[in-house]
Design a protein around this motif. Structure first.
Motif, PDB file in Angstrom:
ATOM      1  N   ARG A 116      10.743  10.299   8.701  1.00  0.00           N
ATOM      2  CA  ARG A 116       9.556   9.607   8.222  1.00  0.00           C
ATOM      3  C   ARG A 116       8.835   8.888   9.376  1.00  0.00           C
ATOM      4  O   ARG A 116       7.619   8.940   9.478  1.00  0.00           O
ATOM      5  N   ARG A 125       1.024  11.828  12.829  1.00  0.00           N
ATOM      6  CA  ARG A 125      -0.088  12.463  12.098  1.00  0.00           C
ATOM      7  C   ARG A 125      -1.408  12.147  12.812  1.00  0.00           C
ATOM      8  O   ARG A 125      -1.509  11.120  13.516  1.00  0.00           O
ATOM      9  N   TYR A 175       0.437   5.335  -2.021  1.00  0.00           N
ATOM     10  CA  TYR A 175       0.719   6.702  -1.553  1.00  0.00           C
ATOM     11  C   TYR A 175       1.862   7.324  -2.345  1.00  0.00           C
ATOM     12  O   TYR A 175       1.864   8.521  -2.632  1.00  0.00           O
ATOM     13  N   ARG A 176       2.825   6.495  -2.699  1.00  0.00           N
ATOM     14  CA  ARG A 176       3.939   6.989  -3.514  1.00  0.00           C
ATOM     15  C   ARG A 176       3.451   7.465  -4.876  1.00  0.00           C
ATOM     16  O   ARG A 176       3.921   8.470  -5.407  1.00  0.00           O
ATOM     17  N   SER A 209       9.829   9.056  -1.313  1.00  0.00           N
ATOM     18  CA  SER A 209       9.570   8.455   0.007  1.00  0.00           C
ATOM     19  C   SER A 209       9.109   9.538   0.974  1.00  0.00           C
ATOM     20  O   SER A 209       8.107   9.392   1.679  1.00  0.00           O
ATOM     21  N   ASP A 222       5.055   9.690  10.251  1.00  0.00           N
ATOM     22  CA  ASP A 222       4.072   8.613  10.115  1.00  0.00           C
ATOM     23  C   ASP A 222       3.411   8.250  11.453  1.00  0.00           C
ATOM     24  O   ASP A 222       2.265   7.811  11.474  1.00  0.00           O
ATOM     25  N   THR A 235       0.813  -1.226   0.000  1.00  0.00           N
ATOM     26  CA  THR A 235       0.000   0.000   0.000  1.00  0.00           C
ATOM     27  C   THR A 235       0.845   1.274   0.000  1.00  0.00           C
ATOM     28  O   THR A 235       0.376   2.322  -0.424  1.00  0.00           O
ATOM     29  N   GLY A 236       2.093   1.165   0.451  1.00  0.00           N
ATOM     30  CA  GLY A 236       2.978   2.335   0.393  1.00  0.00           C
ATOM     31  C   GLY A 236       3.116   2.814  -1.042  1.00  0.00           C
ATOM     32  O   GLY A 236       3.187   4.024  -1.312  1.00  0.00           O
ATOM     33  N   ALA A 237       3.125   1.861  -1.991  1.00  0.00           N
ATOM     34  CA  ALA A 237       3.264   2.202  -3.409  1.00  0.00           C
ATOM     35  C   ALA A 237       2.084   3.054  -3.892  1.00  0.00           C
ATOM     36  O   ALA A 237       2.233   3.880  -4.801  1.00  0.00           O
ATOM     37  N   GLY A 287       1.658  -1.953   5.114  1.00  0.00           N
ATOM     38  CA  GLY A 287       1.534  -0.497   5.145  1.00  0.00           C
ATOM     39  C   GLY A 287       1.771   0.044   6.536  1.00  0.00           C
ATOM     40  O   GLY A 287       2.675  -0.417   7.241  1.00  0.00           O
ATOM     41  N   ARG A 288       0.967   1.054   6.908  1.00  0.00           N
ATOM     42  CA  ARG A 288       1.121   1.673   8.224  1.00  0.00           C
ATOM     43  C   ARG A 288      -0.150   1.541   9.065  1.00  0.00           C
ATOM     44  O   ARG A 288      -0.104   1.627  10.281  1.00  0.00           O
ATOM     45  N   ASP A 289      -1.299   1.401   8.391  1.00  0.00           N
ATOM     46  CA  ASP A 289      -2.597   1.424   9.090  1.00  0.00           C
ATOM     47  C   ASP A 289      -3.477   0.264   8.650  1.00  0.00           C
ATOM     48  O   ASP A 289      -4.695   0.365   8.697  1.00  0.00           O
ATOM     49  N   ILE A 290      -2.884  -0.809   8.196  1.00  0.00           N
ATOM     50  CA  ILE A 290      -3.691  -1.905   7.638  1.00  0.00           C
ATOM     51  C   ILE A 290      -4.461  -2.621   8.754  1.00  0.00           C
ATOM     52  O   ILE A 290      -5.671  -2.822   8.639  1.00  0.00           O
ATOM     53  N   ALA A 319       5.741  11.061  -0.097  1.00  0.00           N
ATOM     54  CA  ALA A 319       4.619  10.131   0.155  1.00  0.00           C
ATOM     55  C   ALA A 319       4.230  10.187   1.622  1.00  0.00           C
ATOM     56  O   ALA A 319       3.045  10.164   1.971  1.00  0.00           O
ATOM     57  N   SER A 320       5.219  10.292   2.486  1.00  0.00           N
ATOM     58  CA  SER A 320       4.945  10.365   3.924  1.00  0.00           C
ATOM     59  C   SER A 320       4.146  11.636   4.237  1.00  0.00           C
ATOM     60  O   SER A 320       3.178  11.597   5.010  1.00  0.00           O
ATOM     61  N   SER A 336       0.559  11.460   2.615  1.00  0.00           N
ATOM     62  CA  SER A 336      -0.315  10.459   3.241  1.00  0.00           C
ATOM     63  C   SER A 336      -0.942  10.969   4.540  1.00  0.00           C
ATOM     64  O   SER A 336      -1.845  10.344   5.077  1.00  0.00           O
TER      65      SER A 336
HETATM   66  O1   DC Z   1       5.982   1.694   2.821  1.00  0.00           O
HETATM   67  P1   DC Z   1       6.503   2.878   2.036  1.00  0.00           P
HETATM   68  O2   DC Z   1       7.832   3.336   2.525  1.00  0.00           O
HETATM   69  O3   DC Z   1       6.498   2.635   0.552  1.00  0.00           O
HETATM   70  O4   DC Z   1       5.432   4.058   2.314  1.00  0.00           O
HETATM   71  C1   DC Z   1       5.623   5.376   1.864  1.00  0.00           C
HETATM   72  C2   DC Z   1       4.845   6.330   2.763  1.00  0.00           C
HETATM   73  O5   DC Z   1       3.440   6.151   2.547  1.00  0.00           O
HETATM   74  C3   DC Z   1       5.039   6.141   4.258  1.00  0.00           C
HETATM   75  O6   DC Z   1       6.105   6.939   4.766  1.00  0.00           O
HETATM   76  C4   DC Z   1       3.718   6.544   4.854  1.00  0.00           C
HETATM   77  C5   DC Z   1       2.728   6.300   3.753  1.00  0.00           C
HETATM   78  N1   DC Z   1       1.885   5.118   3.981  1.00  0.00           N
HETATM   79  C6   DC Z   1       0.765   5.291   4.750  1.00  0.00           C
HETATM   80  O7   DC Z   1       0.536   6.379   5.267  1.00  0.00           O
HETATM   81  N2   DC Z   1      -0.102   4.266   4.930  1.00  0.00           N
HETATM   82  C7   DC Z   1       0.129   3.057   4.387  1.00  0.00           C
HETATM   83  N3   DC Z   1      -0.745   2.078   4.578  1.00  0.00           N
HETATM   84  C8   DC Z   1       1.304   2.847   3.622  1.00  0.00           C
HETATM   85  C9   DC Z   1       2.172   3.904   3.444  1.00  0.00           C
END
Ligand code: DC
Length: 226
Positions: free
Chosen positions: A181, A188, A39-40, A97, A185, A35-37, A130-133, A100-101, A104
């Motif tokens: 980052r 927020r 946001y990227r 990177s 992350d 999922t980071g991709a 990801g970060r919030d899955i 995206a942070s 997001s």
């Molecule tokens: O996993 P990554 O480094 O490719 O993610 C890039 C940015 O995207 C990360 O710094 C925060 C955001 N992100 C997010 O907020 N929620 C997610 N589920 C995945 C990534």
């Protein structure tokens, strides 16, 4: 519709999530969703338009203009498409990177991307990272893992990846970017990086990839019987 299973993997940058999620998905024969991709891809789009990732109004105004698609090639690798263009490679830079942070953190962005992620998990068995899955996107996931490692070890891994690609970034810079980052992350207000109460914590500081994968597989088996 058949019942689908999800493994939700969250954690900070450089904890090994994508490598491990991909390997686990391969073993299970499930889809891997990075999922980071997503946001990227949004960050890259806004960057092309010259919108600052901190400009909440600008970001909210243009978020509906980007069409983000996830496609899988014959090898099962995830490709990111932005308005009909494959941007899989372009989104993998330290600059994107950071952006995206920042991007997001905007509620409008998170809201716009939520359905895309949930829809994939509805239709397929997924390993999603990801970060919030585990906390927001798939709170009902059968398995939740929180992968972490010390900042120094994570920066070392990122540094080695960049070196392998022929990039010349200094280790100190990689570590500083990663700390920034982490800060963005986790602090927020919407969907911050956080371990879900029912997630299993895996600290990979002292573990290599096969050891971590074995631990993950054991947790999946225990939680799902698969
Ligand atoms: O996993 P990554 O480094 O490719 O993610 C890039 C940015 O995207 C990360 O710094 C925060 C955001 N992100 C997010 O907020 N929620 C997610 N589920 C995945 C990534």
């Amino acid at each position: 519709m058949e019942k689908t299973y999800a493994v939700a993997i969250d954690g900070p940058a450089g904890a090994g999530k994508s490598t491990l999620a991909r390997l686990l998905a391969q073993e299970l024969g499930w889809y891997y969703v990075d999922t980071g991709a997503i946001y990227r891809t949004v960050a890259y789009f806004l960057d092309l338009l010259g919108i600052s990732p901190k400009d909440a109004d600008g970001v909210a105004r243009y978020i509906d203009e980007v069409n983000v698609e996830i496609r899988y090639d014959d090898q099962g690798a995830q490709h990111m498409w932005m308005n009909g263009m494959d941007v899989t490679e372009e989104i993998r830079t330290p600059d994107i990177s950071q952006k995206a942070s920042l991007v997001s953190a905007h509620p409008a962005v998170r809201q716009a991307l939520l359905e895309l992620q949930r829809d994939l998990a509805k239709r397929h068995n997924v390993v999603m990272d990801g970060r919030d899955i585990g906390t927001v996107v798939l709170p009902q996931a059968a398995v939740k893992l929180f992968l972490t490692a010390s900042p120094e070890v994570r920066a070392q891994r990122r540094y080695a990846e960049l070196q392998a690609k022929g990039k010349k970034d200094a280790y100190e810079q990689v570590l500083e970017d990663l700390r920034r980052r982490d800060r963005q992350d986790t602090t927020r207000s919407v969907a911050p990086l956080r371990q879900a109460p029912d997630a299993v914590l895996l600290d990979t500081t002292e573990l290599d990839i096969p050891q971590t994968l074995a631990a993950m597989r054991a947790i999946v088996r225990e939680k799902t019987g698969l």
